[in-house]
Design a protein around this motif. Structure first.
Motif, PDB file in Angstrom:
ATOM      1  N   ARG A 458      -2.121   6.844 -23.716  1.00 47.82           N
ATOM      2  CA  ARG A 458      -3.085   7.787 -24.294  1.00 47.82           C
ATOM      3  C   ARG A 458      -3.470   8.864 -23.285  1.00 47.82           C
ATOM      4  NH1 ARG A 458      -5.091   2.986 -26.549  1.00 47.82           N
ATOM      5  NH2 ARG A 458      -6.744   2.830 -24.983  1.00 47.82           N
ATOM      6  N   VAL A 459      -3.557   8.490 -22.011  1.00 43.41           N
ATOM      7  CA  VAL A 459      -3.822   9.489 -20.973  1.00 43.41           C
ATOM      8  C   VAL A 459      -2.716  10.543 -20.969  1.00 43.41           C
ATOM      9  CG1 VAL A 459      -3.958   9.872 -18.472  1.00 43.41           C
ATOM     10  CG2 VAL A 459      -5.188   7.952 -19.512  1.00 43.41           C
ATOM     11  N   GLY A 460      -1.465  10.089 -21.025  1.00 40.12           N
ATOM     12  CA  GLY A 460      -0.348  11.027 -21.026  1.00 40.12           C
ATOM     13  C   GLY A 460      -0.363  11.948 -22.233  1.00 40.12           C
ATOM     14  N   GLU A 461      -0.812  11.425 -23.371  1.00 39.26           N
ATOM     15  CA  GLU A 461      -0.864  12.242 -24.590  1.00 39.26           C
ATOM     16  C   GLU A 461      -1.941  13.320 -24.507  1.00 39.26           C
ATOM     17  OE1 GLU A 461      -1.536   9.308 -27.516  1.00 39.26           O
ATOM     18  OE2 GLU A 461       0.510   8.484 -27.460  1.00 39.26           O
ATOM     19  N   GLN A 462      -2.992  13.081 -23.735  1.00 38.50           N
ATOM     20  CA  GLN A 462      -4.080  14.041 -23.638  1.00 38.50           C
ATOM     21  C   GLN A 462      -3.724  15.231 -22.747  1.00 38.50           C
ATOM     22  OE1 GLN A 462      -7.040  13.946 -25.189  1.00 38.50           O
ATOM     23  NE2 GLN A 462      -6.800  11.944 -26.146  1.00 38.50           N
ATOM     24  N   LEU A 463      -2.908  15.010 -21.740  1.00 34.57           N
ATOM     25  CA  LEU A 463      -2.656  16.044 -20.732  1.00 34.57           C
ATOM     26  C   LEU A 463      -1.723  17.127 -21.260  1.00 34.57           C
ATOM     27  CD1 LEU A 463      -4.012  13.889 -18.992  1.00 34.57           C
ATOM     28  CD2 LEU A 463      -2.336  14.358 -17.207  1.00 34.57           C
ATOM     29  N   PRO A 464      -1.864  18.351 -20.743  1.00 32.74           N
ATOM     30  CA  PRO A 464      -0.940  19.433 -21.110  1.00 32.74           C
ATOM     31  C   PRO A 464       0.491  19.094 -20.691  1.00 32.74           C
ATOM     32  CG  PRO A 464      -2.887  20.290 -19.997  1.00 32.74           C
ATOM     33  CD  PRO A 464      -2.923  18.808 -19.837  1.00 32.74           C
ATOM     34  N   HIS A 465       1.451  19.658 -21.401  1.00 31.43           N
ATOM     35  CA  HIS A 465       2.852  19.408 -21.107  1.00 31.43           C
ATOM     36  C   HIS A 465       3.182  19.846 -19.676  1.00 31.43           C
ATOM     37  CE1 HIS A 465       7.140  18.947 -21.734  1.00 31.43           C
ATOM     38  NE2 HIS A 465       7.321  20.183 -21.250  1.00 31.43           N
ATOM     39  N   GLY A 466       3.848  18.954 -18.933  1.00 24.36           N
ATOM     40  CA  GLY A 466       4.278  19.269 -17.578  1.00 24.36           C
ATOM     41  C   GLY A 466       3.231  19.068 -16.518  1.00 24.36           C
ATOM     42  N   SER A 467       2.012  18.723 -16.910  1.00 26.79           N
ATOM     43  CA  SER A 467       0.947  18.537 -15.930  1.00 26.79           C
ATOM     44  C   SER A 467       1.046  17.163 -15.278  1.00 26.79           C
ATOM     45  CB  SER A 467      -0.413  18.689 -16.607  1.00 26.79           C
ATOM     46  OG  SER A 467      -1.462  18.291 -15.737  1.00 26.79           O
ATOM     47  N   PRO A 468       0.787  17.078 -13.965  1.00 26.32           N
ATOM     48  CA  PRO A 468       0.716  15.749 -13.353  1.00 26.32           C
ATOM     49  C   PRO A 468      -0.585  15.064 -13.739  1.00 26.32           C
ATOM     50  CG  PRO A 468       0.135  17.420 -11.743  1.00 26.32           C
ATOM     51  CD  PRO A 468       0.571  18.154 -12.988  1.00 26.32           C
ATOM     52  N   VAL A 469      -0.726  13.805 -13.363  1.00 27.83           N
ATOM     53  CA  VAL A 469      -1.966  13.073 -13.588  1.00 27.83           C
ATOM     54  C   VAL A 469      -2.779  13.146 -12.298  1.00 27.83           C
ATOM     55  CG1 VAL A 469      -3.000  10.840 -14.105  1.00 27.83           C
ATOM     56  CG2 VAL A 469      -0.920  11.543 -15.294  1.00 27.83           C
ATOM     57  N   TYR A 470      -3.838  13.917 -12.320  1.00 29.50           N
ATOM     58  CA  TYR A 470      -4.729  14.007 -11.169  1.00 29.50           C
ATOM     59  C   TYR A 470      -5.638  12.789 -11.176  1.00 29.50           C
ATOM     60  CZ  TYR A 470      -3.151  18.832 -10.832  1.00 29.50           C
ATOM     61  OH  TYR A 470      -2.384  19.957 -10.707  1.00 29.50           O
ATOM     62  N   ALA A 471      -5.651  12.055 -10.090  1.00 28.08           N
ATOM     63  CA  ALA A 471      -6.363  10.779 -10.043  1.00 28.08           C
ATOM     64  C   ALA A 471      -7.213  10.684  -8.787  1.00 28.08           C
ATOM     65  CB  ALA A 471      -5.376   9.611 -10.090  1.00 28.08           C
ATOM     66  N   THR A 472      -8.304   9.952  -8.896  1.00 26.98           N
ATOM     67  CA  THR A 472      -9.184   9.732  -7.757  1.00 26.98           C
ATOM     68  C   THR A 472      -9.698   8.298  -7.796  1.00 26.98           C
ATOM     69  OG1 THR A 472     -11.067  10.627  -6.525  1.00 26.98           O
ATOM     70  CG2 THR A 472     -11.302  10.444  -8.919  1.00 26.98           C
ATOM     71  N   GLY A 473     -10.332   7.869  -6.713  1.00 26.58           N
ATOM     72  CA  GLY A 473     -10.822   6.497  -6.622  1.00 26.58           C
ATOM     73  C   GLY A 473      -9.868   5.615  -5.849  1.00 26.58           C
ATOM     74  N   ASP A 474      -9.709   4.383  -6.318  1.00 26.35           N
ATOM     75  CA  ASP A 474      -8.829   3.411  -5.645  1.00 26.35           C
ATOM     76  C   ASP A 474      -7.394   3.588  -6.152  1.00 26.35           C
ATOM     77  OD1 ASP A 474     -11.022   2.319  -4.308  1.00 26.35           O
ATOM     78  OD2 ASP A 474     -11.445   0.948  -5.959  1.00 26.35           O
ATOM     79  N   ILE A 475      -6.685   4.527  -5.578  1.00 25.66           N
ATOM     80  CA  ILE A 475      -5.305   4.772  -5.982  1.00 25.66           C
ATOM     81  C   ILE A 475      -4.408   3.770  -5.267  1.00 25.66           C
ATOM     82  CG2 ILE A 475      -3.503   6.500  -6.224  1.00 25.66           C
ATOM     83  CD1 ILE A 475      -6.164   7.116  -7.635  1.00 25.66           C
ATOM     84  N   ASP A 476      -3.679   2.956  -6.029  1.00 26.19           N
ATOM     85  CA  ASP A 476      -2.840   1.920  -5.440  1.00 26.19           C
ATOM     86  C   ASP A 476      -1.430   1.985  -6.006  1.00 26.19           C
ATOM     87  OD1 ASP A 476      -3.294   1.058  -7.995  1.00 26.19           O
ATOM     88  OD2 ASP A 476      -4.027  -0.935  -7.456  1.00 26.19           O
ATOM     89  N   GLU A 477      -0.590   1.040  -5.583  1.00 27.88           N
ATOM     90  CA  GLU A 477       0.803   1.016  -6.020  1.00 27.88           C
ATOM     91  C   GLU A 477       0.916   0.759  -7.527  1.00 27.88           C
ATOM     92  OE1 GLU A 477       2.371  -2.063  -3.628  1.00 27.88           O
ATOM     93  OE2 GLU A 477       2.070  -1.001  -1.736  1.00 27.88           O
ATOM     94  N   THR A 478      -0.030   0.009  -8.082  1.00 30.82           N
ATOM     95  CA  THR A 478       0.013  -0.250  -9.523  1.00 30.82           C
ATOM     96  C   THR A 478      -0.142   1.044 -10.310  1.00 30.82           C
ATOM     97  OG1 THR A 478      -0.863  -2.485  -9.243  1.00 30.82           O
ATOM     98  CG2 THR A 478      -1.114  -1.470 -11.407  1.00 30.82           C
ATOM     99  N   LEU A 479      -1.112   1.859  -9.921  1.00 29.82           N
ATOM    100  CA  LEU A 479      -1.308   3.130 -10.609  1.00 29.82           C
ATOM    101  C   LEU A 479      -0.130   4.064 -10.369  1.00 29.82           C
ATOM    102  CD1 LEU A 479      -3.553   4.451 -12.356  1.00 29.82           C
ATOM    103  CD2 LEU A 479      -4.195   5.722 -10.303  1.00 29.82           C
ATOM    104  N   ASP A 480       0.377   4.103  -9.127  1.00 28.73           N
ATOM    105  CA  ASP A 480       1.544   4.933  -8.821  1.00 28.73           C
ATOM    106  C   ASP A 480       2.782   4.492  -9.589  1.00 28.73           C
ATOM    107  OD1 ASP A 480       0.280   6.666  -7.112  1.00 28.73           O
ATOM    108  OD2 ASP A 480       0.790   5.575  -5.285  1.00 28.73           O
ATOM    109  N   GLY A 481       2.779   3.247 -10.073  1.00 26.52           N
ATOM    110  CA  GLY A 481       3.921   2.751 -10.826  1.00 26.52           C
ATOM    111  C   GLY A 481       3.767   2.912 -12.321  1.00 26.52           C
ATOM    112  N   ILE A 482       2.600   2.524 -12.858  1.00 27.88           N
ATOM    113  CA  ILE A 482       2.430   2.490 -14.307  1.00 27.88           C
ATOM    114  C   ILE A 482       2.398   3.891 -14.912  1.00 27.88           C
ATOM    115  CG2 ILE A 482      -0.107   2.439 -14.222  1.00 27.88           C
ATOM    116  CD1 ILE A 482       2.008   0.379 -16.660  1.00 27.88           C
ATOM    117  N   VAL A 483       1.782   4.852 -14.234  1.00 30.79           N
ATOM    118  CA  VAL A 483       1.677   6.194 -14.804  1.00 30.79           C
ATOM    119  C   VAL A 483       3.041   6.867 -14.930  1.00 30.79           C
ATOM    120  CG1 VAL A 483       0.761   8.518 -14.431  1.00 30.79           C
ATOM    121  CG2 VAL A 483      -0.728   6.522 -14.142  1.00 30.79           C
ATOM    122  N   PRO A 484       3.863   6.941 -13.878  1.00 28.69           N
ATOM    123  CA  PRO A 484       5.181   7.556 -14.056  1.00 28.69           C
ATOM    124  C   PRO A 484       6.073   6.791 -15.033  1.00 28.69           C
ATOM    125  CG  PRO A 484       4.618   7.407 -11.725  1.00 28.69           C
ATOM    126  CD  PRO A 484       3.619   6.589 -12.470  1.00 28.69           C
TER     127      PRO A 484
END
Length: 553
Positions: A458-484
C-alpha cells in the motif's frame, strides 16, 4: 521380499513394501514443501529474498541489498535463489523452495547415513525424526542460508566419518573436500570449521591422531585456503579491499570473538536450552544419550558408529558455544548426525520391548512431548491473538486441536491394549499433524503479526511513479529488503534535518520499540496509515499536508 526387508517389516509394519516406502517419502516431501506460499516474514526473509532478487537483476560475486554492497556471506546461496527466480520469477515461495529442496535432500542423506551405519529401520526413523523436529520443521520453510549449508555439511560429515575410520578412497576424498568447498561458498569458514571440530573431537575421544591423518589434513588445509583465497580475490576484483575485509575479518573473526559486533550475543550456556528445543518433541531418545549405558556394552561396529556421531555433535556444539554470536538456527548443521544418533537410540529401545508392550515411563514421556508439540504452539498463538485482539479466533485452529485430541486418545487406547505397532503409527500421525499445524494453522494465525507485505504494498501504491521510499527512524536490513522486493523502489534513509530540507511528499517511519520512540516528520505532515507488527516493530506512512507548498518529491 528379501530377508532384510522382511525384518524391517516386522519391526515397522509395511516399511519393506515399495508402495508404503513411496508413501513415506511422499509424506516427507509434502512436509518439506507445505506452506511455502506465505509472504515474507520478519526477520531474515525480506533481506535474503531481496539480495537474491538483486543478484538476478545484476549478477555478481558481491551481493547487494537496497542497491548497496552486502557481503556478510559468499554468493552461492544467492546465486541459487536467483537461478530459481529466473525460472519461476521472484516470489517468497520460490525463494523458500531452495530451503525446502535442500532440507528434503538432507532427509534423504540422513536415511542413507542411518541405513549404512545401522539398519534401514534406523535410517527411516532418523529421516522421520529430523523432518518432524521443531527447528528443522521451521527452518526448512524459512528463507535463510542455513538449510543449504546443512545439506553440504551433512555430505561432508557422513563422508568424513567414513574417512576417519579408515574407509579411504579417492571418491570419498573428492566428495569430502568438494562438500567443504561448497559449504564455504555458502556461508564462509563456519561450514568447514564445524565439520573439522566434529571430526577432531572424535580423534580426541579415541586419543589418537590417526583418524585425522586419514583426512590428509595438509592437503585438505591447502585446498580450503585456496578456496578461501579464491573467494577473497573474486570479491576484490568485483568490489574493493574494504569488502574483502568486511567478509573475512568483520564477519568471521569479529563476529566470533566480539559480542559488540552482533545483535545475537548470548551467554556460553545458550545452547544448553536451545538444543533440547531444536530436537523437540524427541526428548526420550535425547535424554537417553546422557545415560552411561548408552556408550558401553554394545558390540562394534555399532558402538563406534554411535561414538563418531556423538563426537561430531559434541565438537560442533563446542564450536558454536564458543562463538559470541549465537542463534538456535545455527544448530541446523548439527541436527542430521544427531537425528541418526537419536534414531539408533529409539530403535534399540524398541528392540528391547516385549511384543506390543508400550507402558513404560519412557513411552509415556515421549507421548506427552508429542502431544505438547501438537497443541502448545497453537494454544499460545490463540492466547496471544485474543489478548491483543489482532483477529478473531480461527475455526481451523479448533478443528486442528480436535484432531490432535482424537489422535492422542487413539495413542493412549492402543498402547494400553498392548497394540504397540498401531500405537506407534498413531503417534507418528500425531506428530505429522503437529508439523502441519505449525506450517498451516499457526502461520495463518500469525500472518497479521509477521507479514509486512500488504502494508508495504500500500505504501508503494501511494507514492508517485519512480519515487524512492523516503524513510526515517530505525532503518534496518528488514526494511531495506521488504520495500524493494515488494515495490521495486529504493529505500532512502533520512534524518529529521533531511526531511526539513527536502520535504518529500511521503515519509515512511519505522520504530523497533513498538512505536514508543517513533519520530514524527513534523507539523507539515499528517499520519496516513500505521501498523504494528508484533510487540516491537511499528511502521507509519506520513503524507505532506496539501497546504504545504514547498518542493514536492
Amino acid at each position: 521380499m528379501n530377508a532384510r526387508g522382511s525384518g524391517v517389516a516386522q519391526g515397522l509394519p509395511f516399511v519393506g513394501l515399495s508402495y508404503v516406502s513411496m508413501l513415506f517419502w511422499s509424506m516427507l516431501f509434502v512436509l518439506c514443501f507445505l506452506g511455502l506460499g506465505r509472504d515474507l516474514w520478519t526477520p531474515d526473509e525480506p533481506r535474503e529474498a531481496e539480495i537474491s532478487r538483486e543478484m538476478l537483476l545484476a549478477p555478481s560475486v558481491v551481493p547487494s541489498l537496497n542497491g548497496r554492497d552486502f557481503i556478510e556471506k559468499p554468493p552461492l546461496y544467492y546465486w541459487t535463489v536467483a537461478g530459481v527466480f529466473a525460472v519461476l520469477k521472484p516470489s517468497a515461495a520460490a525463494a523458500r523452495g531452495v530451503s525446502a529442496g535442500a532440507s528434503f535432500l538432507t532427509l534423504v542423506l540422513v536415511f542413507l547415513w542411518g541405513q549404512r551405519e545401522f539398519s534401514t529401520r534406523v535410517g527411516l526413523i532418523a529421516a522421520f525424526g529430523l523432518a518432524t523436529s521443531l527447528q528443522f520443521a521451521v527452518s526448512s520453510h524459512w528463507i535463510v542460508i542455513d538449510p543449504l549449508l546443512m545439506l553440504f555439511t551433512t555430505v561432508a560429515l557422513w563422508v568424513g566419518s567414513e574417512l576417519v575410520r579408515g574407509r579411504s578412497s579417492i571418491p570419498r576424498f573428492v566428495t569430502f573436500y568438494g562438500a567443504l568447498a561448497l559449504a564455504m561458498w555458502t556461508k564462509g569458514l563456519i561450514g568447514p570449521l564445524l565439520v573439522a571440530c566434529g571430526l577432531a573431537t572424535y580423534a580426541a575421544l579415541r586419543r589418537s591422531l590417526t583418524p585425522l591423518w586419514s583426512l590428509r589434513p595438509f592437503t585438505g588445509t591447502a585446498v580450503m585456503v585456496l578456496v578461501a583465497a579464491s573467494i577473497a580475490v573474486l570479491i576484490y576484483v568485483d568490489s574493493d579491499a574494504a569488502q574483502v575485509r568486511e567478509w573475512l575479518w568483520v564477519n568471521h573473526v569479529q563476529r566470533f570473538i566480539d559480542p559488540g559486533r552482533t545483535a545475537h550475543d548470548q551467554p556460553f550456556y545458550y545452547y544448553l536450552a536451545a538444543l533440547p528445543i531444536a530436537v523437540f518433541p524427541w526428548w526420550a531418545p535425547f535424554v537417553a544419550l546422557f545415560r552411561p549405558s548408552t556408550w558401553r556394552g554394545e558390540p562394534s561396529p555399532h558402538l563406534d558408529a554411535k561414538v563418531v556421531l556423538g563426537a561430531i555433535c559434541l565438537g560442533m556444539l563446542l564450536l558454536l558455544g564458543a562463538s559470541a554470536t549465537k542463534r538456535e538456527l545455527y544448530l541446523l548443521p548439527m541436527l542430521p548426525p544427531l537425528s541418526v544418533l537419536l534414531a539408533a537410540q529409539a530403535e534399540a529401545w524398541w528392540a528391547r520391548r516385549p511384543q506390543g508392550e508400550l507402558r513404560g515411563a519412557a513411552w509415556w514421556f515421549q507421548v506427552t512431548c508429542v502431544v505438547l508439540f501438537a497443541t502448545v504452539p497453537t494454544i499460545l498463538v490463540l492466547a496471544h491473538l485474543q489478548r491483543t485482539s489482532l483477529q478473531p479466533v480461527d475455526r481451523t485452529a479448533a478443528v486442528f486441536l480436535t484432531l490432535v485430541a482424537a489422535l492422542t486418545a487413539a495413542v493412549v487406547v492402543l498402547a494400553w491394549r498392548g497394540r504397540g505397532t498401531k500405537a506407534l503409527g498413531a503417534l507418528g500421525a500425531c506428530v505429522v499433524a503437529a508439523v502441519v499445524g505449525l506450517l498451516v494453522v499457526d502461520t495463518r494465525l500469525l500472518a497479521p503479526v509477521k507479514d509486512m507485505t500488504p502494508f508495504v504494498a500500500r505504501v508503494g501504491e501511494q507514492l508517485p511513479h519512480g519515487s524512492p521510499v523516503y524513510a526515517t527512524g530505525d532503518i534496518d536490513e528488514t526494511l531495506d529488503g521488504i520495500v524493494p522486493f515488494v515495490t521495486g523502489r529504493v529505500v532512502v534513509s533520512m534524518t529529521a534535518s533531511d526531511i526539513d530540507k527536502i520535504r518529500p511528499r511521503y515519509v515512511l517511519v519505522q520504530d523497533k520499540k513498538g512505536g514508543r520512540t517513533a519520530p514524527q516528520p513534523g507539523a507539515a505532515y499528517a499520519l496516513l496509515e500505521d501498523r504494528h507488527f508484533g510487540p516491537g516493530r511499528y511502521m507509519a506512512l506520513w503524507r505532506r499536508r496539501p497546504t504545504d507548498v514547498s518542493q514536492r518529491r
